[in-house]
Design an enzyme around this catalytic site. Sequence first.
Site, PDB file in Angstrom:
ATOM      1  N   CYS A 121      49.103 -16.160  -1.954  1.00 25.02           N
ATOM      2  CA  CYS A 121      47.696 -16.013  -1.552  1.00 25.02           C
ATOM      3  C   CYS A 121      47.521 -15.822  -0.052  1.00 25.02           C
ATOM      4  O   CYS A 121      46.806 -14.926   0.391  1.00 25.02           O
ATOM      5  CB  CYS A 121      46.857 -17.175  -2.071  1.00 25.02           C
ATOM      6  SG  CYS A 121      47.201 -18.791  -1.321  1.00 25.02           S
ATOM      7  N   HIS A 127      44.466 -22.814  -1.628  1.00 27.11           N
ATOM      8  CA  HIS A 127      44.403 -21.423  -2.100  1.00 27.11           C
ATOM      9  C   HIS A 127      43.324 -20.699  -1.307  1.00 27.11           C
ATOM     10  O   HIS A 127      42.282 -21.269  -0.982  1.00 27.11           O
ATOM     11  CB  HIS A 127      44.075 -21.377  -3.589  1.00 27.11           C
ATOM     12  CG  HIS A 127      44.173 -20.007  -4.181  1.00 27.11           C
ATOM     13  ND1 HIS A 127      45.374 -19.355  -4.348  1.00 27.11           N
ATOM     14  CD2 HIS A 127      43.213 -19.154  -4.615  1.00 27.11           C
ATOM     15  CE1 HIS A 127      45.154 -18.168  -4.891  1.00 27.11           C
ATOM     16  NE2 HIS A 127      43.851 -18.022  -5.053  1.00 27.11           N
ATOM     17  N   HIS A 185      42.220 -12.077  -4.796  1.00 30.22           N
ATOM     18  CA  HIS A 185      43.251 -13.029  -4.404  1.00 30.22           C
ATOM     19  C   HIS A 185      44.535 -12.761  -5.174  1.00 30.22           C
ATOM     20  O   HIS A 185      44.558 -12.021  -6.155  1.00 30.22           O
ATOM     21  CB  HIS A 185      42.768 -14.463  -4.658  1.00 30.22           C
ATOM     22  CG  HIS A 185      42.505 -14.766  -6.098  1.00 30.22           C
ATOM     23  ND1 HIS A 185      43.111 -15.807  -6.759  1.00 30.22           N
ATOM     24  CD2 HIS A 185      41.707 -14.172  -7.023  1.00 30.22           C
ATOM     25  CE1 HIS A 185      42.691 -15.853  -8.013  1.00 30.22           C
ATOM     26  NE2 HIS A 185      41.832 -14.869  -8.196  1.00 30.22           N
TER      27      HIS A 185
END
Length: 172
Positions: free
Chosen positions: A76, A128, A140
């Site tokens: 990510c 994240h 993402h």
Amino acid sequence: MAILPLQMQALYRKLRTMQRLALTLLALLLAACATPSHSPERASGGDTNEVALYAMSLADTPYRYGGNSAENGFDCSGFVQHVYLNTLGMKLPRTSHEMSQVGVNLETGQLRPGDLVFFNTRKKPFSHVGIYVGEERFVHSPSSGRAIMVTSMREDYWRSRYNGARRVTSAN
């Protein structure tokens, strides 16, 4: 020559991904037309729309732990770092937690395409990160076995893990 069922399934998935990407791009372009192209607190609207568009163009790039390239895959934060470097020439920190410390803190109603959105996915705040693209959606690199995708922030999983957002500009 007949297409095998597995090949048909793969083709169908690819078409569905392309359809979702096209709809997201259309929504983003409509949102960009409806909002002013300048704001004193951020880079120009064109720059941040470029961030969101480039991020979405990487859809289907596979997830790879520690990855930071389109050729080999992204995790990510590697994905976000790559997008900002290749669109705005900005070098962001390597981890999502470090990224959560740069820029300006935002309320949900202030989100614009190109802003960073953060989630608690490992029982750890800011574990994240993704890039907001408009219409309560973000792009993402989700997890192992998956690929870069556009996801709704309205989904229960993401809504319950949302940690906040940051706006990163060259002035920050």
